[in-house]
Write a protein that holds these residues in place. Structure first.
Motif, mmCIF file in Angstrom:
data_model
loop_
_atom_site.group_PDB
_atom_site.id
_atom_site.type_symbol
_atom_site.label_atom_id
_atom_site.label_comp_id
_atom_site.label_asym_id
_atom_site.label_seq_id
_atom_site.Cartn_x
_atom_site.Cartn_y
_atom_site.Cartn_z
ATOM 1 N N UNK A 92 0.828 -1.204 0.000
ATOM 2 C CA UNK A 92 0.000 0.000 0.000
ATOM 3 C C UNK A 92 0.865 1.257 0.000
ATOM 4 N N UNK A 93 1.933 1.227 0.766
ATOM 5 C CA UNK A 93 2.835 2.383 0.826
ATOM 6 C C UNK A 93 3.368 2.720 -0.561
ATOM 7 N N UNK A 94 3.745 1.689 -1.315
ATOM 8 C CA UNK A 94 4.235 1.911 -2.671
ATOM 9 C C UNK A 94 3.130 2.465 -3.566
ATOM 10 N N UNK A 95 1.950 1.871 -3.518
ATOM 11 C CA UNK A 95 0.839 2.324 -4.356
ATOM 12 C C UNK A 95 0.429 3.753 -4.007
ATOM 13 N N UNK A 96 0.475 4.095 -2.714
ATOM 14 C CA UNK A 96 0.095 5.449 -2.296
ATOM 15 C C UNK A 96 1.036 6.489 -2.877
ATOM 16 N N UNK A 97 2.325 6.185 -2.910
ATOM 17 C CA UNK A 97 3.285 7.147 -3.456
ATOM 18 C C UNK A 97 3.224 7.193 -4.978
ATOM 19 N N UNK A 98 2.865 6.087 -5.585
ATOM 20 C CA UNK A 98 2.727 6.078 -7.041
ATOM 21 C C UNK A 98 1.476 6.832 -7.490
ATOM 22 N N UNK A 99 0.361 6.632 -6.801
ATOM 23 C CA UNK A 99 -0.897 7.257 -7.213
ATOM 24 C C UNK A 99 -1.081 8.647 -6.631
ATOM 25 N N UNK A 100 -0.394 8.936 -5.512
ATOM 26 C CA UNK A 100 -0.568 10.220 -4.859
ATOM 27 C C UNK A 100 -1.811 10.301 -4.001
ATOM 28 N N UNK A 101 -2.438 9.156 -3.726
ATOM 29 C CA UNK A 101 -3.672 9.155 -2.933
ATOM 30 C C UNK A 101 -3.715 7.918 -2.056
ATOM 31 N N UNK A 102 -3.957 8.124 -0.771
ATOM 32 C CA UNK A 102 -4.031 7.007 0.168
ATOM 33 C C UNK A 102 -5.178 6.061 -0.180
ATOM 34 N N UNK A 103 -6.339 6.617 -0.501
ATOM 35 C CA UNK A 103 -7.510 5.784 -0.769
ATOM 36 C C UNK A 103 -7.470 5.165 -2.167
ATOM 37 N N UNK A 104 -7.051 5.941 -3.162
ATOM 38 C CA UNK A 104 -6.907 5.364 -4.498
ATOM 39 C C UNK A 104 -5.894 4.219 -4.465
ATOM 40 N N UNK A 105 -4.851 4.382 -3.653
ATOM 41 C CA UNK A 105 -3.844 3.330 -3.538
ATOM 42 C C UNK A 105 -4.451 2.046 -2.996
ATOM 43 N N UNK A 106 -5.343 2.166 -2.026
ATOM 44 C CA UNK A 106 -5.981 0.965 -1.484
ATOM 45 C C UNK A 106 -6.860 0.301 -2.537
ATOM 46 N N UNK A 107 -7.583 1.093 -3.307
ATOM 47 C CA UNK A 107 -8.408 0.523 -4.382
ATOM 48 C C UNK A 107 -7.534 -0.197 -5.412
ATOM 49 N N UNK A 108 -6.421 0.438 -5.778
ATOM 50 C CA UNK A 108 -5.502 -0.173 -6.736
ATOM 51 C C UNK A 108 -4.930 -1.470 -6.161
ATOM 52 N N UNK A 109 -4.557 -1.434 -4.879
ATOM 53 C CA UNK A 109 -3.978 -2.619 -4.265
ATOM 54 C C UNK A 109 -4.995 -3.755 -4.180
ATOM 55 N N UNK A 110 -6.245 -3.429 -3.881
ATOM 56 C CA UNK A 110 -7.279 -4.463 -3.836
ATOM 57 C C UNK A 110 -7.413 -5.141 -5.200
ATOM 58 N N UNK A 111 -7.384 -4.346 -6.266
ATOM 59 C CA UNK A 111 -7.463 -4.916 -7.619
ATOM 60 C C UNK A 111 -6.238 -5.787 -7.906
ATOM 61 N N UNK A 112 -5.071 -5.319 -7.465
ATOM 62 C CA UNK A 112 -3.840 -6.079 -7.693
ATOM 63 C C UNK A 112 -3.875 -7.407 -6.940
ATOM 64 N N UNK A 113 -4.372 -7.400 -5.721
ATOM 65 C CA UNK A 113 -4.437 -8.630 -4.934
ATOM 66 C C UNK A 113 -5.381 -9.644 -5.566
ATOM 67 N N UNK A 114 -6.510 -9.156 -6.081
ATOM 68 C CA UNK A 114 -7.426 -10.099 -6.701
ATOM 69 C C UNK A 114 -6.843 -10.650 -7.997
ATOM 70 N N UNK A 115 -6.132 -9.798 -8.731
ATOM 71 C CA UNK A 115 -5.478 -10.289 -9.944
ATOM 72 C C UNK A 115 -4.447 -11.357 -9.600
ATOM 73 N N UNK A 116 -3.681 -11.112 -8.519
ATOM 74 C CA UNK A 116 -2.692 -12.098 -8.099
ATOM 75 C C UNK A 116 -3.363 -13.408 -7.686
ATOM 76 N N UNK A 117 -4.479 -13.309 -7.008
ATOM 77 C CA UNK A 117 -5.233 -14.499 -6.599
ATOM 78 C C UNK A 117 -5.673 -15.315 -7.815
#
Length: 311
Positions: free
Chosen positions: A32-57
């Motif tokens: 999440x820390x990486x995604x937050x710095x890449x997207x510039x948004x704490x909440x957008x980063x969580x949404x992106x990470x959730x999508x990434x986790x499901x893709x990995x699954x």
């Protein structure tokens, strides 16, 4: 693993996905820390990470070497971040802020103790440079690992690091003033009304604020139509003492669920509300994401006059 996962993250997520999330739990804060710095948004980063986790699954059976789990997840999350940036045209805006300098400078580390400052400043870099500086100077990846993750060569990574570090060094020592998001007075009224009804457990009233096809996302367990979820029933039957207030993260107005603890109300997790034409069309509930709380601020009035500890 033979999980045979579903291919679309809709409805209640099954126990196999919960088991997968347990196996990657130790990586989620850094991810999440990486995604937050890449997207510039704490909440957008969580949404992106959730999508990434499901893709990995969905692709977990393609991972032959369990020791490669961390770089594999970071690669998926990185690609999701790039997709996110492209979708909102942030890449063009970021790249327009700096002239592309093709002069390759020596690749020197940023210096000890600089990682937190770097994290806050990298949002001013184009995405590739942003990723390379983060992965090298904050997450301590090797040049070879970064090249594999961002789809480049070691030479390309060195060049991006040189450009990125030069641009960071040229930034003023004082924090750059970010542009605060414009506040929508109609949304503010809607959030206040939502809080009022939610705290009264007036679920029919809350539903009346939402569209018929409003979407709900509850971290780690549900994605789909609000009308097809047990969302409000779950809150109604909870044993913990809770209430909701208006808050903000990264300047964005949202809702915070508070839990009672030692005679004080403390933030437990945020809830993000989106609306169109005065009607709520999306709710994102981040109940399983405590790493979001350090960025949260309480800005609403305490509903019952008791103390609130913002943590």
């Amino acid at each position: 693993m033979t999980m045979q996962p579903r291919y679309e993250p809709t409805g209640l997520f099954d126990v196999r996905y919960a088991a997968f999330l347990e196996t990657v739990a130790h990586l989620r804060v850094r991810l999440h820390r990486y995604c937050a710095r890449m997207t510039g948004s704490t909440l957008d980063a969580e949404d992106v990470m959730q999508e990434a986790l499901f893709e990995a699954y969905r692709k977990i059976e393609k991972l032959d070497d369990p020791s490669a789990l961390r770089p594999w997840l970071f690669r998926i999350a990185h690609n999701r971040c790039i997709d996110f940036l492209r979708s909102r045209r942030a890449r063009e805006r970021a790249e327009a802020s700096f002239a592309e300098d093709e002069i390759i400078l020596p690749v020197e580390p940023a210096g000890q103790g600089a990682d937190r400052a770097i994290e806050r400043l990298v949002i001013h870099l184009p995405p590739k440079e942003r990723a390379c500086v983060l992965l090298k100077d904050v997450f301590d990846y090797s040049l070879e690992e970064i090249a594999d993750l961002v789809g480049s060569t070691v030479g390309g990574v060195k060049a991006a690091l040189s450009r990125g570090r030069s641009k960071l060094a040229a930034l003023p020592s004082e924090p750059l003033a970010g542009s605060a998001p414009e506040r929508d007075p109609e949304l503010s009224k809607l959030l206040s009304r939502y809080v009022e009804l939610f705290n009264r457990r007036d679920w029919d009233g809350v539903r009346a604020l939402t569209s018929a096809d409003a979407q709900l996302r509850v971290s780690d367990c549900f994605r789909g139509r609000l009308s097809e979820s047990p969302y409000f029933a779950e809150y109604e039957k909870r044993q913990a003492t809770w209430k909701m207030v208006v808050g903000e993260i990264d300047g964005e107005a949202l809702l915070l669920i508070l839990h009672r603890n030692d005679d004080a109300w403390k933030p437990a997790y945020p809830v993000r509300i989106q609306a169109a034409d005065g009607i709520i069309n999306r709710i994102a509930d981040y109940y399983a994401c405590p790493w979001l709380l350090p960025e949260a601020l309480i800005v609403g009035v305490d509903p019952d006059g008791t103390g609130i500890d913002a943590g």
